[in-house]
Design a protein around this motif. Sequence first.
Motif, short mmCIF file in Angstrom:
data_model
loop_
_atom_site.label_atom_id
_atom_site.label_comp_id
_atom_site.label_asym_id
_atom_site.label_seq_id
_atom_site.Cartn_x
_atom_site.Cartn_y
_atom_site.Cartn_z
N UNK A 87 0.80 -1.27 0.02
CA UNK A 87 -0.09 0.00 0.08
C UNK A 87 0.91 1.41 -0.13
N UNK A 88 0.64 2.21 -0.75
CA UNK A 88 1.10 3.39 -0.84
C UNK A 88 0.40 4.60 -0.72
N UNK A 89 0.74 5.44 0.47
CA UNK A 89 -0.18 6.63 0.53
C UNK A 89 0.29 7.59 -0.65
N UNK A 90 -0.57 7.84 -1.69
CA UNK A 90 -0.32 8.69 -2.58
C UNK A 90 -0.19 10.12 -2.45
N UNK A 91 -1.31 10.58 -1.65
CA UNK A 91 -1.19 11.81 -1.35
C UNK A 91 -2.12 12.06 -0.05
N UNK A 92 -1.54 13.02 0.62
CA UNK A 92 -2.23 13.68 2.00
C UNK A 92 -1.75 15.16 1.97
N UNK A 93 -2.81 15.92 1.87
CA UNK A 93 -2.54 17.47 1.90
C UNK A 93 -3.58 18.04 2.82
N UNK A 94 -3.37 19.04 3.62
CA UNK A 94 -4.51 19.76 4.30
C UNK A 94 -3.76 21.17 4.14
N UNK A 95 -4.86 22.16 4.22
CA UNK A 95 -4.73 23.52 4.27
C UNK A 95 -3.86 23.86 5.46
N UNK A 96 -2.89 24.88 5.40
CA UNK A 96 -2.09 25.32 6.50
C UNK A 96 -2.77 25.62 7.84
N UNK A 97 -4.24 26.13 7.46
CA UNK A 97 -5.09 26.54 8.70
C UNK A 97 -5.51 25.29 9.62
N UNK A 98 -5.42 23.88 9.04
CA UNK A 98 -5.68 23.01 9.69
C UNK A 98 -4.73 22.11 10.34
N UNK A 99 -3.17 22.59 10.11
CA UNK A 99 -2.21 22.18 10.83
C UNK A 99 -2.35 22.25 12.37
N UNK A 100 -2.05 20.98 12.84
CA UNK A 100 -2.46 20.76 14.49
C UNK A 100 -3.72 20.55 14.71
N UNK A 101 -4.77 20.56 13.89
CA UNK A 101 -6.12 20.37 14.33
C UNK A 101 -6.62 18.85 14.08
N UNK A 102 -5.68 18.21 13.75
CA UNK A 102 -5.79 16.41 13.59
C UNK A 102 -6.55 16.20 12.39
N UNK A 103 -6.72 16.91 11.34
CA UNK A 103 -7.49 16.51 10.13
C UNK A 103 -6.48 15.89 9.30
N UNK A 104 -5.33 16.22 9.49
CA UNK A 104 -4.14 15.24 8.45
C UNK A 104 -4.12 13.99 9.17
N UNK A 105 -4.18 13.74 10.28
CA UNK A 105 -4.22 12.42 11.06
C UNK A 105 -5.49 11.63 10.87
N UNK A 106 -6.59 12.18 10.83
CA UNK A 106 -7.73 11.53 10.53
C UNK A 106 -7.78 11.20 9.09
N UNK A 107 -7.45 11.90 8.05
CA UNK A 107 -7.16 11.20 6.98
C UNK A 107 -6.55 10.48 6.60
N UNK A 108 -5.16 10.61 7.31
CA UNK A 108 -4.28 8.97 7.18
C UNK A 108 -4.83 8.04 7.58
N UNK A 109 -5.56 8.04 8.53
CA UNK A 109 -6.17 6.58 9.25
C UNK A 109 -7.30 6.18 8.28
N UNK A 110 -8.15 7.01 7.99
CA UNK A 110 -9.25 6.57 6.75
C UNK A 110 -8.61 6.14 5.41
N UNK A 111 -7.51 6.72 4.96
CA UNK A 111 -6.75 6.20 3.90
C UNK A 111 -5.98 5.22 4.18
N UNK A 112 -5.37 4.70 5.15
CA UNK A 112 -4.50 3.85 5.29
C UNK A 112 -4.76 2.67 6.34
N UNK A 113 -5.62 3.37 7.46
CA UNK A 113 -5.97 2.38 8.79
C UNK A 113 -4.56 2.10 9.42
N UNK A 114 -4.18 1.03 9.84
CA UNK A 114 -3.11 0.57 10.48
C UNK A 114 -2.24 -0.39 9.48
N UNK A 115 -2.39 -0.39 8.40
CA UNK A 115 -1.72 -1.35 7.09
C UNK A 115 -0.16 -0.71 7.11
N UNK A 116 0.41 -1.89 6.92
CA UNK A 116 1.96 -1.56 6.29
C UNK A 116 1.75 -0.81 5.27
#
Length: 159
Positions: A87-116
């Motif tokens: 599995x490859x995370x092809x893209x994960x981008x958030x607006x700078x206004x979202x830095x530190x808000x948990x949005x990127x972490x939530x997107x990462x979890x939805x896109x990859x789960x806990x898969x290698x």
Amino acid sequence: MTTARIRPAHAGDAAALHALHTATWREAYADLLPEHVFEARERDGLPAWEHRLTDMAGPSVWLAHRDGEPVGFAWAEAAGTGQVRALELAALYVRASEYGQGTAANLLQLATGDAPCMLWVAQDNPRALAFYRKHGFEADGAARRVDAWGNLAVVRMVR
């Protein structure tokens, strides 16, 4: 602050995702990419988004929005034969206004789960490198340059 809402993107989101992709690239790579790379993405990126969102065999794209405004997106896809992870995370981008808000972490979890998983990240993007390390990724020594992105140096991270 409340968390951004995240949902699967659909074909009607292509223009919004194209604009978001362009904006997040300018925020993340302002000092790393030459202007012609941004201009090419702005000019040529919409058809790729239209295709990605209408390809029934393609990956699921996750779209984060806050108060009706798109603020981030992510998708992962099969890495292909012979890769270090399936599995490859092809893209994960958030607006700078979202830095530190948990949005990127939530997107990462939805896109990859806990898969290698593997991903490529700009070598000179300390914020992104730290984010991925926090979420269990480590650089494995692989590096390359992406000609289409102004010869940008990227490193591979795996978990």
